[in-house]
Design a protein around this motif. Structure first.
Motif, mmCIF file in Angstrom:
data_model
loop_
_atom_site.group_PDB
_atom_site.id
_atom_site.type_symbol
_atom_site.label_atom_id
_atom_site.label_comp_id
_atom_site.label_asym_id
_atom_site.label_seq_id
_atom_site.Cartn_x
_atom_site.Cartn_y
_atom_site.Cartn_z
ATOM 1 N N GLY A 289 68.985 63.828 66.635
ATOM 2 C CA GLY A 289 68.537 62.473 66.330
ATOM 3 C C GLY A 289 67.347 62.775 65.654
ATOM 4 O O GLY A 289 66.922 62.275 64.524
ATOM 5 N N MET B 157 60.366 69.566 59.439
ATOM 6 C CA MET B 157 59.990 69.361 60.422
ATOM 7 C C MET B 157 58.074 70.235 60.785
ATOM 8 O O MET B 157 57.806 69.629 61.184
ATOM 9 C CB MET B 157 60.655 69.973 62.558
ATOM 10 C CG MET B 157 62.161 69.909 61.994
ATOM 11 S SD MET B 157 62.326 68.278 62.473
ATOM 12 C CE MET B 157 61.947 68.102 64.480
ATOM 13 N N ALA C 116 66.054 68.823 63.205
ATOM 14 C CA ALA C 116 66.664 69.567 63.468
ATOM 15 C C ALA C 116 65.595 69.299 65.370
ATOM 16 O O ALA C 116 65.382 68.382 65.456
ATOM 17 C CB ALA C 116 65.390 70.925 63.274
ATOM 18 N N ALA C 117 66.762 70.511 65.726
ATOM 19 C CA ALA C 117 66.499 69.862 67.576
ATOM 20 C C ALA C 117 65.107 71.479 67.468
ATOM 21 O O ALA C 117 64.491 71.630 67.350
ATOM 22 C CB ALA C 117 68.043 70.224 68.646
ATOM 23 N N ILE D 16 73.019 70.428 71.713
ATOM 24 C CA ILE D 16 71.071 69.385 70.518
ATOM 25 C C ILE D 16 71.376 69.504 69.557
ATOM 26 O O ILE D 16 70.386 69.029 68.650
ATOM 27 C CB ILE D 16 70.579 71.150 70.329
ATOM 28 C CG1 ILE D 16 70.888 71.871 69.965
ATOM 29 C CG2 ILE D 16 70.101 70.598 72.141
ATOM 30 C CD1 ILE D 16 69.539 72.680 69.531
ATOM 31 N N GLY D 17 73.180 69.858 68.926
ATOM 32 C CA GLY D 17 72.480 69.537 66.973
ATOM 33 C C GLY D 17 74.210 69.522 67.140
ATOM 34 O O GLY D 17 75.418 70.270 67.334
ATOM 35 N N GLY D 18 74.288 69.430 65.668
ATOM 36 C CA GLY D 18 75.806 69.522 65.175
ATOM 37 C C GLY D 18 75.774 69.141 63.679
ATOM 38 O O GLY D 18 74.818 67.839 63.149
ATOM 39 N N ASP D 19 77.387 68.832 63.513
ATOM 40 C CA ASP D 19 77.699 68.142 62.332
ATOM 41 C C ASP D 19 79.029 67.789 61.958
ATOM 42 O O ASP D 19 79.414 68.157 62.916
ATOM 43 C CB ASP D 19 77.515 69.640 60.830
ATOM 44 C CG ASP D 19 76.975 68.592 59.335
ATOM 45 O OD1 ASP D 19 77.188 67.666 59.296
ATOM 46 O OD2 ASP D 19 77.135 69.907 58.809
ATOM 47 N N SER E 61 79.525 71.855 65.811
ATOM 48 C CA SER E 61 79.994 71.152 64.076
ATOM 49 C C SER E 61 81.745 71.456 64.627
ATOM 50 O O SER E 61 82.556 72.279 64.508
ATOM 51 C CB SER E 61 79.594 72.310 62.829
ATOM 52 O OG SER E 61 78.001 71.947 62.846
ATOM 53 N N VAL F 279 66.069 74.016 65.963
ATOM 54 C CA VAL F 279 67.151 74.627 65.254
ATOM 55 C C VAL F 279 68.248 73.613 64.872
ATOM 56 O O VAL F 279 68.082 72.013 64.873
ATOM 57 C CB VAL F 279 67.701 75.128 66.433
ATOM 58 C CG1 VAL F 279 69.334 75.428 66.561
ATOM 59 C CG2 VAL F 279 67.547 76.430 67.284
ATOM 60 N N SER F 280 68.466 73.553 64.025
ATOM 61 C CA SER F 280 69.858 73.006 62.591
ATOM 62 C C SER F 280 70.799 73.621 62.389
ATOM 63 O O SER F 280 70.345 75.231 62.212
ATOM 64 C CB SER F 280 68.549 72.746 61.392
ATOM 65 O OG SER F 280 70.021 71.576 60.961
ATOM 66 N N THR F 281 72.185 72.611 61.896
ATOM 67 C CA THR F 281 73.031 73.550 61.363
ATOM 68 C C THR F 281 73.692 72.498 60.545
ATOM 69 O O THR F 281 73.668 71.085 60.861
ATOM 70 C CB THR F 281 74.084 74.125 62.920
ATOM 71 O OG1 THR F 281 75.258 74.450 62.591
ATOM 72 C CG2 THR F 281 74.820 72.757 63.447
ATOM 73 N N THR G 120 74.883 73.821 69.617
ATOM 74 C CA THR G 120 75.342 73.125 68.861
ATOM 75 C C THR G 120 76.643 73.004 68.331
ATOM 76 O O THR G 120 77.614 74.363 68.765
ATOM 77 C CB THR G 120 74.464 73.394 67.133
ATOM 78 O OG1 THR G 120 75.470 74.292 66.874
ATOM 79 C CG2 THR G 120 72.562 74.054 67.566
#
Lengths: 347, 347
Positions: free
Chosen positions: B40, A91, B43-44, B132-135, B101, A55-57, B99
Motif C-alpha cells: 500500500g 519512503m 515500499a513495505a 508485503i509487496g509485489g507487482d 510479482s 522493501v520494494s519490487t 513479495t
C-alpha cells in the motif's frame, strides 16, 4: 537486433546456471555495513542494527516495459535498478541492497547479459547499493527482469503516502513529461528506420528527452537535500505512472483533496517544443506520461521559505479538505477533476 | 487448458493494475511482528529489532519451470512460495515475509489469477509469512512468477554452507527422488491424454509422487526439530537441484570432501516401484532429480546419538578431507566421483 551488435557470441548453455551467475556477478563489491553476506549461500544475510527496513519490487518485461530495438542493454540494466531505487527514496529512506533475477531466451548470447549487468553494476556503484542475490534462468519468452530493493531508515525518517494535511504544499522534484516525450521520439525513429535503415536521425534537439527515457536517475539527492534544508515531508510518493495517478494515490491514502496548478507544472523547454512538434498538450504529458521517477511530496506551509528558492523543487499546488476533491486548476482558472485516467479527463 | 476450467471469466483489463493488486491481496493478513507495513505504499516497512535478516529470490517461468497443462494454478502458487521458503529454512532461519510479482498474458482471466493467489495465500497462512509487496503486470509471454522471501534469525542461529568439517556426518531430511518421479508420471499422462482425452488415468499408485511434484512442503519443521534435539548443523543447504549438485556446493564452500553411501539414500517405496516401471536407476533419480526441497546438512559426530532414531532424518555419509574428493560409495563398494552432472557420471 541485439544479436547483430556483438561480434563475439558465447552461448549461455556453455556456462550452465551456476557458472553464469558467478560470471555475471564477480565484479560486484558490497559497500554497505548492513550487508553481511551477499551472493553465494541459500540466502543473503543482512543486519540493520535497529533501523527499519524498507522493501520494494518491480518486474520489467520485454515488449511491455522495454523494446530492445532501441534500448541498449546497458541502459536497460541501469534503468531497471533506478525504477526500484525510486520507490525506496519515496519512503525517505536510503537504498542499500538489491536482488536481480533475469530470464532470457537463447537468442541472447552471454555478451548481451554482460552488457545488461554492466548497467546494473554501474547503477549499483553510483548509488551505493549492494547486489545480494538473484536468479538467472532460461526463458522461451524473451527477457524478463525482476528486481527487489531493500533500504533502511530510522523510524523518524520514514515518510509514508498517508500523512498529507489540509494546507500542506504539494511539491515536485525536477521536471515532468521528459521520459514520455523521449519515448515518442524513439518510437518515431524506429518507424523511420524500418522504412529507410540508412537514414541517420538527428537526435540533437531531443538529447534531454532521450536521456530521461533511456537513462533516468532516481532522486537519491532529495533525501539529503531535504535533510540539509531541515524539511521533513508529510507524505511522499514517486512519480512512475504520471503526476495525476500519483496525486490521486497520495490524496486517497491521506484522506485529503488537492488543487494542482497547471501553470506551475515544471516542464523542460525540450518537452514544450517536442509537444508542439507532436501536437500533444504538454500538461497531458506531465499528468499521464509516466516514467519520470521524480518525487512528489507535501510539506507544511511554514516550510515554504526553506524550499522556495531551490532549483530542484517546485511548489505545484496545495492540499484541501477531502470534500473539495482533487482538481487541476487550468491556466484559464477552470477546475478540472483529476481522475485515474488523467489523460482521458483532459480530452 | 486453463481457460476451459472456468465458467466465469473476467478480463484483467477490466480491473486495471491497481484494482488488480488490491483485489488479489485483500484477504492477506500480516502476522509477524516484524511487518510494520505491508502492501500500500512505495515500499513495505519491516523492523527486525536486532535480528539478522536473510533474503532470497526465485523466478518461475511457464514452459521452463511449470507446465499449466497439468499444474493447477492453486498448486503453482503454493509451490512457488515453498521453493522460496526452502532457501530461508536452509539458513536455519524463520521465514517472515514475501513479495510476489506476477506477469500474465491476456489469455488468463481474473479467475485464473485468483486461483494462483489462493495457493499463495494458503502457503502464507500455513507457514506464517506475510505478503508485503509485489507487482502485477501484463505479459505477451505467458506466466512468470518472481518471489523474494525475507526471514530472520539471531546471528548464533544462522547456518551457512561453508561450515562442514572433516568427520562431520552428512544428513538429509525426508526422502529423495519423489518430485522427479511425480513429474515423469504427469508427463506420461499428458502424452496419454493427447492420444485419448477420454482415458481416465489411475494415479492411485503414484499419489505420493504427484504430491511431491505438485504440492511440495518446505522443511520448516527441521529448524524446530533440531532446536528441540539440541543440534546445530555445521553447514546446510536445501535440495532443489538434486543431491549431487547440493553435496558439491556444500563441499566446495566448506573446502572439504565427502563420502555418500548409495544404500543409505532414503527412498520412498513409490519411488522405487516407479523407477522399476520406468527402468530408471533410483540412485540416479535421487542424485539428479531435483525439486525435493529437503534439507541437506552436516552435524558433528558427537551429535549422532541425538539424531539417529529420528524418522525425519537420515545419515547418508560423512565429511572427509578435501584431498579425498567427493564420492558416491555404491552398494558394490565402488567409489564413484560425484560431478555437477551426477546423472551423466552414472551412465
Amino acid at each position: 537486433m541485439i544479436e547483430d551488435k556483438n561480434s563475439q557470441r558465447t552461448s549461455l548453455s556453455e556456462l550452465g546456471e551456476f557458472g553464469l551467475i558467478e560470471h555475471l556477478t564477480k565484479g560486484f563489491v558490497s559497500k554497505n555495513s548492513s550487508t553481511l553476506k551477499a551472493i553465494g549461500d541459500d540466502a543473503a544475510v543482512l543486519d540493520f542494527s535497529g533501523k527499519q527496513v524498507v522493501v520494494s519490487t518491480d518486474m520489467l518485461i520485454e515488449g511491455i516495459h522495454f523494446d530492445l530495438s532501441y534500448v541498449p542493454l546497458k541502459h536497460l540494466g541501469y534503468k531497471a535498478v533506478m525504477v526500484n531505487l525510486s520507490d525506496i527514496y519515496a519512503m525517505n529512506a536510503k537504498a542499500t541492497q538489491i536482488t536481480v533475477s533475469v530470464a532470457v531466451s537463447n537468442r541472447f548470447p552471454l555478451e548481451a547479459l554482460e552488457e545488461l549487468y554492466e548497467g546494473i553494476a554501474l547503477a549499483s556503484r553510483l548509488y551505493d547499493v549492494d547486489l545480494i542475490g538473484g536468479d538467472t534462468t532460461s526463458s522461451k519468452l524473451g527477457m524478463i527482469i525482476s528486481i527487489t530493493v531493500i533500504g533502511e531508515a530510522t523510524k523518524e525518517e520514514l515518510v509514508y503516502r498517508n500523512g498529507a494535511k489540509t494546507n500542506d504544499l504539494l511539491v515536485v522534484s525536477g521536471d515532468l513529461g521528459g521520459a514520455y516525450m523521449g519515448l515518442q521520439i524513439l518510437e518515431r525513429e524506429k518507424e523511420v528506420f524500418k522504412v529507410n535503415p540508412n537514414n541517420q536521425p538527428d537526435l540533437d534537439p531531443y538529447t534531454y528527452l532521450i536521456e530521461r527515457q533511456l537513462k533516468p536517475e532516481a532522486r537519491r539527492d532529495i533525501y539529503q537535500l531535504l535533510k540539509d534544508l531541515g524539511v521533513k515531508p508529510s507524505a511522499m510518493i514517486d512519480i512512475s505512472d504520471g503526476l495525476s495517478s500519483e496525486v490521486l494515490h497520495l490524496c486517497k491514502q491521506s484522506g485529503v483533496g488537492c488543487r494542482l496548478y497547471e501553470d506551475k507544472i515544471p516542464l523542460d523547454p525540450q518537452v514544450i517544443s517536442s509537444c508542439e512538434e507532436f501536437s500533444i498538450d504538454s500538461t497531458m504529458v506531465a499528468l499521464s506520461g509516466g516514467e519520470d521517477y521524480e518525487l512528489l511530496f507535501t510539506v507544511a506551509q511554514e516550510d515554504y521559505s526553506k524550499i522556495k528558492a531551490n532549483p530542484n523543487l517546485t511548489v505545484i499546488g496545495h492540499i484541501v479538505p477531502k470534500s473539495e476533491g482533487v482538481h487541476l486548476v487550468t491556466r484559464g482558472e477552470t477546475f478540472i477533476p483529476i481522475t485515474a485516467q488523467g489523460w482521458n479527463a483532459m480530452k
